[in-house]
Motif scaffolding. Structure first.
Motif, PDB file in Angstrom:
ATOM      1  N   THR A   1      -3.524   5.788  15.769  1.00  0.00           N
ATOM      2  CA  THR A   1      -4.329   5.193  14.590  1.00  0.00           C
ATOM      3  C   THR A   1      -3.796   3.909  14.520  1.00  0.00           C
ATOM      4  N   PRO A   2      -3.706   2.946  13.626  1.00  0.00           N
ATOM      5  CA  PRO A   2      -3.331   1.534  13.791  1.00  0.00           C
ATOM      6  C   PRO A   2      -1.959   1.266  13.203  1.00  0.00           C
ATOM      7  N   PRO A   3      -0.647   0.989  13.418  1.00  0.00           N
ATOM      8  CA  PRO A   3       0.431   0.712  13.142  1.00  0.00           C
ATOM      9  C   PRO A   3       0.636   0.854  11.641  1.00  0.00           C
ATOM     10  N   GLY A   4       0.884   1.220  10.791  1.00  0.00           N
ATOM     11  CA  GLY A   4       1.318   0.948   9.100  1.00  0.00           C
ATOM     12  C   GLY A   4       0.303   1.713   8.091  1.00  0.00           C
ATOM     13  N   LEU A   5      -0.838   1.993   9.123  1.00  0.00           N
ATOM     14  CA  LEU A   5      -2.314   3.021   7.834  1.00  0.00           C
ATOM     15  C   LEU A   5      -0.933   4.430   7.620  1.00  0.00           C
ATOM     16  N   LYS A   6      -1.702   4.779   6.171  1.00  0.00           N
ATOM     17  CA  LYS A   6      -0.946   6.659   5.793  1.00  0.00           C
ATOM     18  C   LYS A   6      -2.309   6.748   6.173  1.00  0.00           C
ATOM     19  N   LEU A   7      -2.639   8.472   6.078  1.00  0.00           N
ATOM     20  CA  LEU A   7      -3.743   9.624   5.360  1.00  0.00           C
ATOM     21  C   LEU A   7      -3.081   9.893   4.781  1.00  0.00           C
ATOM     22  N   ALA A   8      -4.796   9.329   3.535  1.00  0.00           N
ATOM     23  CA  ALA A   8      -4.136   9.286   2.114  1.00  0.00           C
ATOM     24  C   ALA A   8      -5.554  10.510   1.600  1.00  0.00           C
ATOM     25  N   ALA A   9      -6.498  10.420   2.279  1.00  0.00           N
ATOM     26  CA  ALA A   9      -7.225  11.068   1.554  1.00  0.00           C
ATOM     27  C   ALA A   9      -8.911  12.114   2.226  1.00  0.00           C
ATOM     28  N   VAL A  10      -8.568  12.805   2.219  1.00  0.00           N
ATOM     29  CA  VAL A  10      -9.550  13.873   3.010  1.00  0.00           C
ATOM     30  C   VAL A  10     -10.854  14.452   2.458  1.00  0.00           C
ATOM     31  N   GLU A  11     -12.051  14.307   2.874  1.00  0.00           N
ATOM     32  CA  GLU A  11     -12.951  14.844   1.837  1.00  0.00           C
ATOM     33  C   GLU A  11     -13.160  15.725   2.179  1.00  0.00           C
TER      34      GLU A  11
END
Lengths: 389, 174
Positions: free
Chosen positions: A215-225
């Motif tokens: 995943t791109p640096p600096g991005l965080k998993l925030a929500a899943v459907e």
């Protein structure tokens, strides 16, 4: 003749003095054991009865809320009269949301009349409402009704008309939102939905049928459907935005259903919007002759069709991954030939980064065996995970 | 062996026969009577150090246990094969044996609470207040039960009873 005469010719006594002493000792032992048991029961009653008596009878037992950042479903579907509250459709790091549906004639689908949003303990939702009026406590905790603020853009039947905000646990907030007046959700019904809400004793993880190794640096998993139908999206946001991130997404299939039900709702539900600076991965069933195992990237062809807040992504990369075979399935059963993954983002994420994300996707288990899938927190790189509570 | 247990043994040795007879006349069966005494004295053993009047406690407990035995539902009663009343009256070569059989039969026909009062008053020689205390009932009840019990016995036996001699003897001794 005296009564004592009747005792003449008595048979020899069966019991000796020792028998009486033995019987006395036995009784004493039992009595002491009885006191010990009675003491244990008394202590249990002394502890248990006040807890039962002080329990709110009109409200389900609410266990200690579990951390939502584990991306587990905190509650499950329940009925309140003619209303059905669904399983969490979107599970975010700070809140979980689902629909509230009203029964329709047998054989016809529910009519969505509102949503429920449950926030993790300690998280204060950004108020999107005014004119709060305090109402009777729910489950012994504070509650109020309020008037939603206008959003400034047309969201069809998803226009909120009334909200009920209450504390479902210590320092933990939940919100019932009623939509569009002609569909109807009364304040009494909103309170009933809140009163019957309960956390699951054992929250269930939301699993993914694929994993992504980059995943791109600096991005965080925030929500899943979450979808029982197996299709869904996941949302990433910049690390700085994750602490305040609130999931306001709606399940695409519920939205589609609502669009079909209501002739006034002309809006065709679009893909999950991409938050500013973030990224979305969509997971859809079915093969396509246009795409193959190598990612194909392109510019968003219809940026104007983003449903709620204008264009939210500029580039998307698509890839086809082959699901693992289901050894347990009958030979004549149709199985999907492929799973389509689309990775979308705005200008803050390069096309090359999106391509790497798409290229790192792998199937984790037979598509028809959801229990073989990977929990969401393990399906994405550790660098994309927020610290757990 | 503790002092209490030694005292208890001495008490049982001295009172067992008397209590057995009390229970027998109350319930009408030697085996049941012995079980009642065993049960009552086992209770006394537990409370020995806290009971001041061991005689009184034992008497009350035995009579109550004997009454309880007569109230047991039939399916919980043990079937006694030995020495159970009534016996069929038959000519007896031993003087007064026939009279005893008749009196036993008549006594068994008296209601059990009336019978307990009669036994306590005319076998044990207790006064009305003592009997009332033993059975934990008002003195008026003891008087009434005494009167009715004697009347029942007279009606069955057709003779005037002379049961008071022991009572009078005790009163004189006191």
């Amino acid at each position: 003749m005296k009564l004592s005469d009747l005792l003449e010719g008595a048979p020899p006594a069966r019991y000796t003095v020792d028998d009486f002493v033995t019987a006395g000792r036995r009784r004493k032992r039992r009595r002491n054991a009885g006191w010990a048991i009675a003491a244990v029961v008394a202590v249990a009653i002394a502890i248990g009865v006040p807890q039962i008596l002080t329990r709110q009878q009109t409200h389900p037992v609410t266990p200690e809320p579990a951390p939502t950042r584990a991306l587990d479903r905190l509650f499950k579907t329940y009925k309140v009269g003619a209303l059905t509250v669904g399983d969490p459709e979107w599970v975010g790091v700070n809140n979980q949301t689902t629909y509230i549906g009203r029964d329709r004639p047998p054989g016809r689908p529910l009519r969505a009349v509102g949503t429920l949003s449950v926030y993790r303990p300690g998280f204060n939702p950004t108020p999107a409402w005014d004119s709060a009026s305090v109402t009777e406590p729910i489950g012994g905790r504070s509650a109020y009704f309020a008037q939603p603020r206008a959003t400034g853009y047309d969201v069809g039947v998803w226009t909120p008309t009334r909200v009920l905000v209450w504390q479902y646990a210590e320092n933990a907030t939940a919100v019932v939102t009623a939509y569009d007046r002609h569909l109807g959700l009364t304040e009494t019904e909103m309170r009933a939905v809140a009163a019957k809400f309960a956390l699951q004793a054992t929250p269930q993880p939301i699993r993914q049928a694929y994993t992504v190794g980059h995943t791109p640096p600096g991005l965080k998993l925030a929500a899943v459907e979450y979808s029982m139908r197996g299709q869904g999206s996941v949302v990433f946001v910049p690390d700085a935005a994750s602490a305040e991130f609130e999931s306001t997404f709606r399940d695409s299939e519920t939205e589609q259903l609502l669009a079909n039900l209501d002739p006034q709702n002309r809006r065709i539900p679009g893909p999950t919007p991409v938050p500013p600076g973030g990224m979305v991965i969509d997971f859809r069933l079915g093969g396509s002759s246009e795409i193959g195992p190598e990612p194909e990237c392109r510019a968003n062809k219809n940026p104007g069709l983003a449903p709620y807040a204008g264009p939210t992504w500029t580039t998307e990369c698509r890839v086809m991954i082959v699901p693992l075979p289901d050894e347990s399935a009958p030979l004549d059963q149709d199985s999907p030939t492929g799973v389509q993954l689309t990775v979308r983002a705005g200008d803050s994420v390069s096309a090359d980064q999106l391509r790497q994300v798409a290229a790192s996707a792998k199937s984790t288990g037979p598509f028809g065996v959801a229990s073989s899938w990977t929990p969401s927190v393990e399906a994405f790189p550790t660098s994309a995970q927020l610290p757990r509570d | 062996m503790s002092d209490n247990e030694a005292e208890f043994r001495e008490f049982v040795g001295a009172q067992m026969e008397s209590l057995r007879g009390l229970a027998y006349l109350t319930c009408g069966d030697w085996q049941v009577a012995e079980d009642a005494v065993l049960s009552a004295l086992a209770r006394l053993y537990v409370k020995w150090g806290r009971v001041e009047n061991h005689d009184g406690y034992a008497r009350t407990a035995v009579v109550r246990a004997a009454i309880d035995e007569t109230r047991r539902p039939w399916w919980r009663r043990e079937q006694s094969r030995s020495h159970a009343m009534p016996e069929m009256p038959a000519p007896d070569v031993i003087p007064h044996a026939d009279d005893r059989v008749h009196l036993r039969r008549a006594l068994l026909q008296v209601p059990v609470k009336h019978r307990a009062v009669l036994v306590l008053r005319f076998l044990e020689g207790l006064s009305v207040p003592q009997t009332a205390a033993a059975l934990r009932c008002p003195e008026g009840t003891v008087k009434a039960y005494t009167s009715r019990g004697l009347e029942t016995l007279r009606g069955i036996l057709g003779v005037d009873l002379d049961l008071n001699d022991r009572t009078e003897a005790r009163r004189e001794a006191v």
